[in-house]
Design an enzyme around this catalytic site. Structure first.
Site, PDB file in Angstrom:
ATOM      1  N   ARG A 271      43.432  63.288  57.349  1.00 53.15           N
ATOM      2  CA  ARG A 271      44.670  62.517  57.537  1.00 53.15           C
ATOM      3  C   ARG A 271      44.658  61.686  58.828  1.00 53.15           C
ATOM      4  O   ARG A 271      44.982  60.508  58.810  1.00 53.15           O
ATOM      5  CB  ARG A 271      45.841  63.499  57.587  1.00 53.15           C
ATOM      6  CG  ARG A 271      47.197  62.866  57.553  1.00 53.15           C
ATOM      7  CD  ARG A 271      48.283  63.906  57.835  1.00 53.15           C
ATOM      8  NE  ARG A 271      48.056  65.164  57.178  1.00 53.15           N
ATOM      9  CZ  ARG A 271      48.490  65.485  55.955  1.00 53.15           C
ATOM     10  NH1 ARG A 271      49.194  64.620  55.268  1.00 53.15           N
ATOM     11  NH2 ARG A 271      48.228  66.665  55.431  1.00 53.15           N
ATOM     12  N   ARG A 306      52.117  61.980  47.027  1.00 49.92           N
ATOM     13  CA  ARG A 306      52.694  62.805  48.087  1.00 49.92           C
ATOM     14  C   ARG A 306      54.228  62.869  48.062  1.00 49.92           C
ATOM     15  O   ARG A 306      54.790  63.959  48.217  1.00 49.92           O
ATOM     16  CB  ARG A 306      52.191  62.366  49.467  1.00 49.92           C
ATOM     17  CG  ARG A 306      50.659  62.409  49.591  1.00 49.92           C
ATOM     18  CD  ARG A 306      50.165  62.214  51.011  1.00 49.92           C
ATOM     19  NE  ARG A 306      50.438  63.363  51.834  1.00 49.92           N
ATOM     20  CZ  ARG A 306      51.440  63.455  52.676  1.00 49.92           C
ATOM     21  NH1 ARG A 306      52.237  62.439  52.862  1.00 49.92           N
ATOM     22  NH2 ARG A 306      51.636  64.554  53.361  1.00 49.92           N
ATOM     23  N   CYS A 337      57.719  58.935  33.527  1.00 52.25           N
ATOM     24  CA  CYS A 337      58.846  59.670  32.946  1.00 52.25           C
ATOM     25  C   CYS A 337      59.020  60.980  33.707  1.00 52.25           C
ATOM     26  O   CYS A 337      58.823  62.078  33.161  1.00 52.25           O
ATOM     27  CB  CYS A 337      58.584  59.946  31.476  1.00 52.25           C
ATOM     28  SG  CYS A 337      58.147  58.465  30.586  1.00 52.25           S
ATOM     29  N   GLU A 338      59.296  60.845  34.950  1.00 53.47           N
ATOM     30  CA  GLU A 338      59.463  61.979  35.877  1.00 53.47           C
ATOM     31  C   GLU A 338      60.461  61.514  36.902  1.00 53.47           C
ATOM     32  O   GLU A 338      60.216  60.492  37.562  1.00 53.47           O
ATOM     33  CB  GLU A 338      58.161  62.230  36.656  1.00 53.47           C
ATOM     34  CG  GLU A 338      57.105  63.018  35.981  1.00 53.47           C
ATOM     35  CD  GLU A 338      57.244  64.503  36.209  1.00 53.47           C
ATOM     36  OE1 GLU A 338      58.373  64.979  36.491  1.00 53.47           O
ATOM     37  OE2 GLU A 338      56.236  65.186  36.067  1.00 53.47           O
TER      38      GLU A 338
HETATM   39  N1  LLP Z   1      39.015  70.674  55.984  1.00 54.32           N
HETATM   40  C1  LLP Z   1      39.380  71.447  54.962  1.00 54.32           C
HETATM   41  C2  LLP Z   1      38.590  72.624  54.612  1.00 54.32           C
HETATM   42  C3  LLP Z   1      40.532  71.105  54.220  1.00 54.32           C
HETATM   43  O1  LLP Z   1      40.907  71.874  53.199  1.00 54.32           O
HETATM   44  C4  LLP Z   1      41.263  69.954  54.565  1.00 54.32           C
HETATM   45  C5  LLP Z   1      42.452  69.589  53.796  1.00 54.32           C
HETATM   46  C6  LLP Z   1      40.827  69.164  55.628  1.00 54.32           C
HETATM   47  C7  LLP Z   1      39.704  69.572  56.332  1.00 54.32           C
HETATM   48  C8  LLP Z   1      41.522  67.893  56.054  1.00 54.32           C
HETATM   49  O2  LLP Z   1      42.820  68.106  56.435  1.00 54.32           O
HETATM   50  P1  LLP Z   1      43.711  66.932  57.061  1.00 54.32           P
HETATM   51  O3  LLP Z   1      43.156  66.618  58.427  1.00 54.32           O
HETATM   52  O4  LLP Z   1      43.578  65.764  56.169  1.00 54.32           O
HETATM   53  O5  LLP Z   1      45.073  67.496  57.120  1.00 54.32           O
HETATM   54  N2  LLP Z   1      46.980  66.809  50.059  1.00 54.32           N
HETATM   55  C9  LLP Z   1      47.749  67.243  51.202  1.00 54.32           C
HETATM   56  C10 LLP Z   1      46.926  67.837  52.257  1.00 54.32           C
HETATM   57  C11 LLP Z   1      46.113  68.958  51.737  1.00 54.32           C
HETATM   58  C12 LLP Z   1      45.040  69.229  52.684  1.00 54.32           C
HETATM   59  C13 LLP Z   1      44.024  70.082  52.046  1.00 54.32           C
HETATM   60  N3  LLP Z   1      42.918  70.312  52.879  1.00 54.32           N
HETATM   61  C14 LLP Z   1      48.616  66.119  51.720  1.00 54.32           C
HETATM   62  O6  LLP Z   1      48.644  65.075  51.097  1.00 54.32           O
HETATM   63  O7  LLP Z   1      49.303  66.278  52.711  1.00 54.32           O
END
Ligand code: LLP
Length: 420
Positions: A271, A306, A337-338
């Site tokens: 992110r 999201r 349709c949500e």
């Molecule tokens: N490393 C691992 C093992 C992870 O599972 C994740 C994210 C990351 C790194 C990266 O995390 P970040 O820095 O992007 O937060 N889809 C969700 C976030 C789920 C994150 C899952 N794992 C969202 O849109 O907020």
């Protein structure tokens, strides 16, 4: 404050060249963020960011990050294949396991990648699928709540990930018998956190534990993998975490625990790396006024899940109207349709007309990647806004033929899609 580094003309010009909707990524912005992170940790001789592929699995972006010195954090066979295709190899890759098919361990080992085990049972799986390497990473789950001072940062006790402390101890003994010489520790205890104290607190947890376990087991503590989790300012009032201050905070912990150095640091940011330098660009195609005013766009939750999935806030601007007063209140919707297919609910915006171009901010991570095909809707293109100020389509939009490709509906399918 969301990232306003690109003027509206960049989006307007892109929309003249490419049909909406599409995600647009700013190459220079990606490079700048990678450089800022690398600078923040430059005091550590053995630092590497392993970009979380799941956040933005596009080869053009992954290659840019490779040029900036990053490795990749992969979570599946497909992501490992993508990493290999983009020229990443060996220690530039880490596979984070999670209830994984055993073959994925074999694939990671064949690539020479680091493997980050999620569970004590993974040890036996890895032994029989690829074999135990000399240096292995283990994911730690401390249980309970993870807090800094009296602020609760996360609830590891409710999370499915990682080894308990006693499993770590037992696992390392087994792994030592199986030949490991060194280990790393990984944990992901808080998501989208803008608190600059998170990484330093996590580093303290992992490094003090690593030091203790290394002494107890007669193994070398090779690295702390701080994983992802650093947040971004989705809302205008959110502050941007200062990555230099985060790096400094980790340095203080490091120098206290390892004054002689010799321990590596890995991060797996998704992110923070690409979120703010991506935007979903969509055209207004519909307006209806019932109990609320609804603006219908040509994008939907299949392009950005999201808001529907988490109620997440994404800032929205109307191209050419950034400076007009936000004196109208709209729900900005897609066509699914949500009823949760809304990019914004009761959002104050300038007056919107059909044909206006909307820019949905902070979609560069977990945006396109979380797409799906509900209602037979297809995923959008991805456009790179290059350093030179040009545009490159780095993924074409899906077509109906892609949707039908996994179905056996011929010969009608041929007629429908034109594909033989
Ligand atoms: N490393 C691992 C093992 C992870 O599972 C994740 C994210 C990351 C790194 C990266 O995390 P970040 O820095 O992007 O937060 N889809 C969700 C976030 C789920 C994150 C899952 N794992 C969202 O849109 O907020």
């Amino acid at each position: 404050m969301p990232n306003f580094s690109l003027p509206d003309e960049v989006f307007l010009r892109a929309a003249e060249q490419f049909p909406t909707p599409f995600h647009l990524y700013d190459e220079q912005g990606i490079r700048n963020r990678a450089r800022a992170l690398n600078k923040a940790f430059s005091w550590c001789g053995d630092f590497r960011e392993y970009f979380a592929v799941k956040a933005l699995p596009n080869p053009a972006v992954l290659r840019i990050l490779k040029e900036e010195g990053c490795g990749l954090d992969c979570s599946s066979a497909t992501e490992l294949t993508l990493a290999e295709a983009c020229g990443f190899s060996g220690e530039e890759i880490i596979l984070s396991a999670n209830a994984m098919p055993p073959e994925e361990f074999s694939q990671a080992r064949a690539l020479g990648a680091y493997v980050n085990l999620d569970d004590i049972s993974d040890i036996e799986t890895l032994r029989t699928h690829g074999g135990i390497p000399e240096c292995i990473c283990l994911r730690y789950n401390p249980g309970g709540q993870f807090s800094i001072g009296n602020m609760i940062m996360g609830n590891p006790g409710e999370a499915k990930y990682g080894f308990t402390l006693s499993q770590l101890k037992e696992g390392l003994s087994v792994l030592k018998e199986l030949g490991i010489k060194a280990f790393g520790l990984h944990a992901f205890l808080s998501s989208n956190t803008r608190d600059e104290g998170y990484y330093p607190a996590l580093a303290e947890t992992l490094m003090s534990l690593g030091k203790e376990l290394a002494a107890e087991k007669g193994l070398r503590f090779a690295f702390a993998d701080l994983s992802g989790g650093i947040g971004i300012p989705y809302r205008p009032e959110d502050p941007e975490p200062d990555v230099a201050a985060i790096g400094e905070g980790v340095r203080r912990v490091y120098e206290k625990l390892f004054p002689q150095g010799g321990v590596g640091i890995k991060t797996e940011l998704g992110r923070w790396m690409t979120g703010p330098v991506g935007w979903l660009v969509t055209r207004v195609v519909h307006e209806k006024k019932i109990y609320r005013d609804y603006i219908g766009t040509d994008a939907s939750a299949v392009n950005l899940m999201r808001p529907a999935m988490y109620g997440a806030y994404h800032h929205i601007t109307v191209c050419g109207k950034r400076d007009l007063p936000a004196d109208h209140v709209y729900d900005i919707t897609g066509s699914l349709c949500e009823n949760n297919d809304k990019f914004a609910i009761e959002r104050k915006l300038p007056e919107i007309r059909i044909g206006d171009l909307l820019v949905i901010h902070d979609t560069g991570a977990h945006g396109w990647a979380m797409g799906y095909n509900y209602n037979g809707r297809t995923r959008s293109a991805e456009i790179l806004y290059t350093r030179e100020g040009g545009y490159r389509m780095i993924r074409r939009a899906e077509t109906a033929a892609d949707y039908f490709a996994t179905l056996d509906i011929d010969p009608a399918g041929e007629k429908l899609t034109g594909r033989k």
